[in-house]
Design a protein around this motif. Structure first.
Motif, PDB file in Angstrom:
ATOM      1  N   LEU A 158       0.913  -1.203   0.022  1.00 31.16           N
ATOM      2  CA  LEU A 158       0.055   0.050  -0.183  1.00 31.16           C
ATOM      3  C   LEU A 158       0.785   1.142   0.026  1.00 31.16           C
ATOM      4  O   LEU A 158       1.671   1.365   0.822  1.00 31.16           O
ATOM      5  CB  LEU A 158      -0.738   0.039   1.263  1.00 31.16           C
ATOM      6  CG  LEU A 158      -1.722  -1.224   1.395  1.00 31.16           C
ATOM      7  CD1 LEU A 158      -2.499  -1.066   2.768  1.00 31.16           C
ATOM      8  CD2 LEU A 158      -2.856  -1.227   0.344  1.00 31.16           C
ATOM      9  N   GLU A 159       0.626   2.232  -0.821  1.00 28.64           N
ATOM     10  CA  GLU A 159       1.207   3.329  -0.801  1.00 28.64           C
ATOM     11  C   GLU A 159       0.408   4.576   0.046  1.00 28.64           C
ATOM     12  O   GLU A 159      -0.437   4.839  -0.558  1.00 28.64           O
ATOM     13  CB  GLU A 159       1.507   3.771  -2.240  1.00 28.64           C
ATOM     14  CG  GLU A 159       2.379   5.135  -2.460  1.00 28.64           C
ATOM     15  CD  GLU A 159       2.661   5.784  -3.766  1.00 28.64           C
ATOM     16  OE1 GLU A 159       2.705   6.635  -4.063  1.00 28.64           O
ATOM     17  OE2 GLU A 159       3.253   4.868  -4.619  1.00 28.64           O
ATOM     18  N   VAL A 160       0.941   4.506   1.270  1.00 27.58           N
ATOM     19  CA  VAL A 160       0.163   5.406   2.014  1.00 27.58           C
ATOM     20  C   VAL A 160       0.889   6.878   2.643  1.00 27.58           C
ATOM     21  O   VAL A 160       2.183   6.699   2.769  1.00 27.58           O
ATOM     22  CB  VAL A 160       0.023   4.562   3.378  1.00 27.58           C
ATOM     23  CG1 VAL A 160      -0.629   5.305   4.379  1.00 27.58           C
ATOM     24  CG2 VAL A 160      -0.789   3.201   2.887  1.00 27.58           C
ATOM     25  N   SER A 161       0.107   7.774   2.660  1.00 29.15           N
ATOM     26  CA  SER A 161       0.890   8.888   3.358  1.00 29.15           C
ATOM     27  C   SER A 161       0.405   9.091   4.541  1.00 29.15           C
ATOM     28  O   SER A 161      -0.685   8.582   4.961  1.00 29.15           O
ATOM     29  CB  SER A 161       0.238  10.176   2.269  1.00 29.15           C
ATOM     30  OG  SER A 161       0.430  10.111   0.973  1.00 29.15           O
ATOM     31  N   THR A 162       1.240   9.621   5.330  1.00 31.65           N
ATOM     32  CA  THR A 162       1.088   9.859   6.648  1.00 31.65           C
ATOM     33  C   THR A 162       1.265  11.059   7.255  1.00 31.65           C
ATOM     34  O   THR A 162       2.441  11.657   7.164  1.00 31.65           O
ATOM     35  CB  THR A 162       1.594   8.642   7.632  1.00 31.65           C
ATOM     36  OG1 THR A 162       1.933   8.944   9.024  1.00 31.65           O
ATOM     37  CG2 THR A 162       3.195   8.529   7.251  1.00 31.65           C
ATOM     38  N   ASP A 163       0.314  11.838   8.007  1.00 34.78           N
ATOM     39  CA  ASP A 163       0.927  13.027   8.563  1.00 34.78           C
ATOM     40  C   ASP A 163       1.944  13.154   9.478  1.00 34.78           C
ATOM     41  O   ASP A 163       2.546  13.877  10.004  1.00 34.78           O
ATOM     42  CB  ASP A 163      -0.421  13.568   9.248  1.00 34.78           C
ATOM     43  CG  ASP A 163      -0.317  15.141   9.557  1.00 34.78           C
ATOM     44  OD1 ASP A 163       0.285  15.987   8.778  1.00 34.78           O
ATOM     45  OD2 ASP A 163      -0.801  15.371  10.744  1.00 34.78           O
ATOM     46  N   LEU A 164       1.953  11.779  10.373  1.00 37.54           N
ATOM     47  CA  LEU A 164       2.946  11.544  11.391  1.00 37.54           C
ATOM     48  C   LEU A 164       4.346  11.844  10.846  1.00 37.54           C
ATOM     49  O   LEU A 164       5.327  12.454  11.596  1.00 37.54           O
ATOM     50  CB  LEU A 164       2.539  10.164  12.092  1.00 37.54           C
ATOM     51  CG  LEU A 164       3.681   9.751  12.965  1.00 37.54           C
ATOM     52  CD1 LEU A 164       3.436  10.844  14.356  1.00 37.54           C
ATOM     53  CD2 LEU A 164       3.633   8.480  13.464  1.00 37.54           C
ATOM     54  N   ILE A 165       4.720  11.062   9.616  1.00 38.20           N
ATOM     55  CA  ILE A 165       5.852  11.506   9.207  1.00 38.20           C
ATOM     56  C   ILE A 165       6.296  12.882   8.977  1.00 38.20           C
ATOM     57  O   ILE A 165       7.415  13.539   9.056  1.00 38.20           O
ATOM     58  CB  ILE A 165       6.147  10.714   7.709  1.00 38.20           C
ATOM     59  CG1 ILE A 165       6.184   9.154   8.330  1.00 38.20           C
ATOM     60  CG2 ILE A 165       7.348  11.087   7.128  1.00 38.20           C
ATOM     61  CD1 ILE A 165       6.349   8.120   6.926  1.00 38.20           C
ATOM     62  N   CYS A 166       5.205  13.524   8.377  1.00 35.57           N
ATOM     63  CA  CYS A 166       5.267  15.253   8.092  1.00 35.57           C
ATOM     64  C   CYS A 166       5.760  15.950   9.462  1.00 35.57           C
ATOM     65  O   CYS A 166       6.441  16.692   9.510  1.00 35.57           O
ATOM     66  CB  CYS A 166       4.182  15.649   7.562  1.00 35.57           C
ATOM     67  SG  CYS A 166       4.086  15.359   5.804  1.00 35.57           S
ATOM     68  N   ILE A 167       4.973  15.362  10.420  1.00 35.39           N
ATOM     69  CA  ILE A 167       5.065  16.054  11.842  1.00 35.39           C
ATOM     70  C   ILE A 167       6.580  15.667  12.399  1.00 35.39           C
ATOM     71  O   ILE A 167       7.347  16.598  12.865  1.00 35.39           O
ATOM     72  CB  ILE A 167       4.133  15.762  12.680  1.00 35.39           C
ATOM     73  CG1 ILE A 167       2.647  16.184  12.526  1.00 35.39           C
ATOM     74  CG2 ILE A 167       4.398  16.062  14.179  1.00 35.39           C
ATOM     75  CD1 ILE A 167       1.448  15.511  13.029  1.00 35.39           C
ATOM     76  N   LEU A 168       7.106  14.632  12.197  1.00 34.61           N
ATOM     77  CA  LEU A 168       8.196  14.164  12.838  1.00 34.61           C
ATOM     78  C   LEU A 168       9.408  14.706  12.048  1.00 34.61           C
ATOM     79  O   LEU A 168      10.220  15.269  12.388  1.00 34.61           O
ATOM     80  CB  LEU A 168       8.517  12.701  12.662  1.00 34.61           C
ATOM     81  CG  LEU A 168       7.756  11.918  13.621  1.00 34.61           C
ATOM     82  CD1 LEU A 168       7.810  10.426  13.292  1.00 34.61           C
ATOM     83  CD2 LEU A 168       8.019  12.036  14.806  1.00 34.61           C
ATOM     84  N   ARG A 169       9.378  15.099  10.541  1.00 35.50           N
ATOM     85  CA  ARG A 169      10.194  15.681   9.886  1.00 35.50           C
ATOM     86  C   ARG A 169      10.331  17.187  10.329  1.00 35.50           C
ATOM     87  O   ARG A 169      11.591  17.769  10.394  1.00 35.50           O
ATOM     88  CB  ARG A 169      10.004  15.633   8.300  1.00 35.50           C
ATOM     89  CG  ARG A 169      10.217  14.331   7.808  1.00 35.50           C
ATOM     90  CD  ARG A 169       9.832  14.486   6.217  1.00 35.50           C
ATOM     91  NE  ARG A 169      10.027  13.022   5.823  1.00 35.50           N
ATOM     92  CZ  ARG A 169      11.045  12.310   5.280  1.00 35.50           C
ATOM     93  NH1 ARG A 169      12.059  12.819   5.488  1.00 35.50           N
ATOM     94  NH2 ARG A 169      10.915  11.207   4.792  1.00 35.50           N
ATOM     95  N   HIS A 170       9.054  17.815  10.467  1.00 39.69           N
ATOM     96  CA  HIS A 170       8.855  19.269  10.859  1.00 39.69           C
ATOM     97  C   HIS A 170       9.814  19.371  12.315  1.00 39.69           C
ATOM     98  O   HIS A 170      10.552  20.206  12.430  1.00 39.69           O
ATOM     99  CB  HIS A 170       7.654  19.644  11.023  1.00 39.69           C
ATOM    100  CG  HIS A 170       7.307  21.283  10.797  1.00 39.69           C
ATOM    101  ND1 HIS A 170       8.348  21.988  10.373  1.00 39.69           N
ATOM    102  CD2 HIS A 170       6.476  22.004  11.705  1.00 39.69           C
ATOM    103  CE1 HIS A 170       7.799  23.236  10.699  1.00 39.69           C
ATOM    104  NE2 HIS A 170       7.029  23.251  11.473  1.00 39.69           N
ATOM    105  N   ALA A 171       9.670  18.229  13.087  1.00 39.66           N
ATOM    106  CA  ALA A 171      10.366  18.166  14.351  1.00 39.66           C
ATOM    107  C   ALA A 171      11.702  18.309  14.426  1.00 39.66           C
ATOM    108  O   ALA A 171      12.379  19.008  15.331  1.00 39.66           O
ATOM    109  CB  ALA A 171       9.717  17.292  15.458  1.00 39.66           C
ATOM    110  N   LEU A 172      12.254  17.488  13.408  1.00 40.06           N
ATOM    111  CA  LEU A 172      13.648  17.228  13.175  1.00 40.06           C
ATOM    112  C   LEU A 172      14.293  18.583  12.827  1.00 40.06           C
ATOM    113  O   LEU A 172      15.144  18.993  12.969  1.00 40.06           O
ATOM    114  CB  LEU A 172      13.943  16.267  12.438  1.00 40.06           C
ATOM    115  CG  LEU A 172      13.625  14.738  12.961  1.00 40.06           C
ATOM    116  CD1 LEU A 172      13.899  13.708  11.904  1.00 40.06           C
ATOM    117  CD2 LEU A 172      14.621  14.442  13.943  1.00 40.06           C
ATOM    118  N   ASP A 173      13.336  19.320  11.770  1.00 41.87           N
ATOM    119  CA  ASP A 173      14.101  20.454  11.504  1.00 41.87           C
ATOM    120  C   ASP A 173      14.056  21.421  12.598  1.00 41.87           C
ATOM    121  O   ASP A 173      15.316  22.438  12.599  1.00 41.87           O
ATOM    122  CB  ASP A 173      13.000  21.095  10.151  1.00 41.87           C
ATOM    123  CG  ASP A 173      13.030  20.094   9.088  1.00 41.87           C
ATOM    124  OD1 ASP A 173      13.896  19.535   8.930  1.00 41.87           O
ATOM    125  OD2 ASP A 173      12.074  20.431   8.295  1.00 41.87           O
TER     126      ASP A 173
END
Length: 319
Positions: free
Chosen positions: A93-108
Motif C-alpha cells: 500500500l502506498e500510504v501518506s502519513t501526517d505523522l511522518i510530516c510532523i516528525l520531519r518538521h520536528a527534526l527541522d
C-alpha cells in the motif's frame, strides 16, 4: 530577535509538534488495532473467508483514506501475511502519513535549535578570545570533555530521506564533496605534528578557512583556545553530519575489514583501525580493531566507536 528569544519560540513549536505526534498516533491506533485483531483471528482459523477479506479491505481503505487526507508525503508500507494460504500473500500500500510530516518538521526544529546554540557558543568563545579584560579561561576537565564528546555522538541527527532519496555527502561513511569547506565550529579530524615531531590525527574545531591560501585554522579540541594549527585542506577530514540508518541506507556505512580512522575511546586522537562489525540499528556503534603492535596479530580486541567519530583513512594499510 535575540538568539535566546528565537530558541524559546522554537522550543514552544517543538513542544506542540510532539503533542501532535501523540495525537496522530492515538487517532490511528483504534483502526490499526482492528487490523491486528483481524489478522490474529485469521491466523487462528487458518483460513481467509470472504468476510475477513471484505473486512480487511475496508479497514485498509479507511487507513489509507485517513492518511492521504492528512499529508501528501508518501511512504511504502508492506503488509505481509504469513502462514495464510491466500492469493493476497503480500499487500503493498502506498500510504501518506501526517505523522511522518510532523516528525520531519520536528527534526527541522531541533536542527535549527542546535544551530542557534552552536552560533551562540562560537560567539561567546570568540568574544572571550578577543577580550583583554576577561581572566584566563580554565581548561575543561578531562571527564567533562569526554562526556561532551559522547553526547555529541549520541545527538548526531539520523538521516531520514524521502522515498528514493540517496544519502547525502557527510552522512555516515559518505565523503564530503571535493569542493566542500567546513564551517566555523565544525568538528574535524586534523593531521598535526605532535611534540615529538611525529604526525597524528586529532579531533579539532574549525576556527576559520582562507580561500586565498586554501588553509584552515583549527583548535585542538583537547586544548581549546590554547593550541591552534594552520593546516591545508588535505590535512582535514570533516566528520559526519548525520548518522546513517543501517536499515534503510546500508550503503552509507563502512564495510567489514575496511581501513578507517577512528577516535580511540576516552581520547581525542584518531588511529587507524579495521571495521570489525558495522551498526545494525541506527543507535548502534561500529566495532573496530585498532592497529596495535602489542598484540600478536597487530590489532586490539574489538572496541566500540560511534558513527560520529569514524572517517575514511587517507593512508594505505600497513603491510
Amino acid at each position: 530577535m535575540s538568539a535566546d528569544t528565537k530558541i524559546a519560540e522554537l522550543l514552544t513549536e517543538l513542544h506542540q509538534l510532539i503533542k501532535q505526534t501523540q495525537e496522530e498516533r492515538s487517532r490511528s491506533e483504534h483502526n490499526l488495532l482492528n487490523i491486528q485483531k483481524t489478522h490474529e483471528r485469521m491466523q487462528t482459523e487458518n483460513k481467509t473467508s470472504p468476510y475477513y477479506r471484505t473486512k480487511l479491505r475496508g479497514l485498509y481503505t479507511t487507513a489509507r483514506a485517513d492518511a492521504e487526507a492528512e499529508c501528501r508525503q508518501a511512504v511504502i508500507i508492506r503488509v505481509a501475511y504469513t502462514d495464510i494460504p491466500m492469493p493476497l500473500a503480500l499487500w503493498t500500500l502506498e500510504v501518506s502519513t501526517d505523522l511522518i510530516c510532523i516528525l520531519r518538521h520536528a527534526l527541522d526544529k531541533i536542527a535549527e535549535i542546535k544551530s542557534l546554540l552552536e552560533e551562540r557558543r562560537i560567539a561567546a568563545k570568540m568574544a572571550g578570545v578577543n577580550s583583554d579584560n576577561d581572566p584566563p579561561r580554565k581548561t575543561m576537565r578531562r571527564g567533562v570533555l569526554m562526556t561532551l564528546l559522547q553526547q555529541s555522538a549520541m545527538t548526531l541527527p539520523l538521516w531520514i530521506g524521502k522515498p528514493g532519496d540517496s544519502p547525502p555527502p557527510l552522512c555516515g561513511a559518505m565523503p564530503a564533496n571535493s569542493d566542500y569547506v567546513a564551517k566555523q565550529g565544525d568538528k574535524v579530524a586534523a593531521r598535526v605534528k605532535a611534540v615529538d615531531g611525529d604526525e597524528q590525527w586529532i579531533l579539532a574545531e574549525v576556527v576559520s578557512y582562507s580561500h586565498s591560501t586554501n588553509k584552515y585554522e583549527v583548535d585542538d579540541i583537547d586544548e581549546e583556545g590554547k593550541e591552534r594549527h594552520t593546516l591545508s585542506r588535505r590535512r582535514i577530514i570533516p566528520l559526519p553530519q548525520w548518522k546513517a540508518n543501517p536499515e534503510t541506507d546500508p550503503e552509507a556505512l563502512f564495510s567489514k575489514d575496511q581501513l578507517v580512522l577512528a577516535l580511540y575511546p576516552q581520547t581525542t586522537c584518531f588511529y587507524r583501525a579495521l571495521i570489525h562489525t558495522h551498526p545494525h540499528r541506527p543507535q548502534d556503534d561500529y566495532s573496530v580493531l585498532f592497529e596495535d603492535t602489542s598484540y600478536a596479530d597487530g590489532y586490539s580486541p574489538p572496541l566500540n566507536v560511534a558513527q560520529r567519530y569514524v572517517v575514511a583513512c587517507k593512508e594505505n594499510k600497513k603491510k
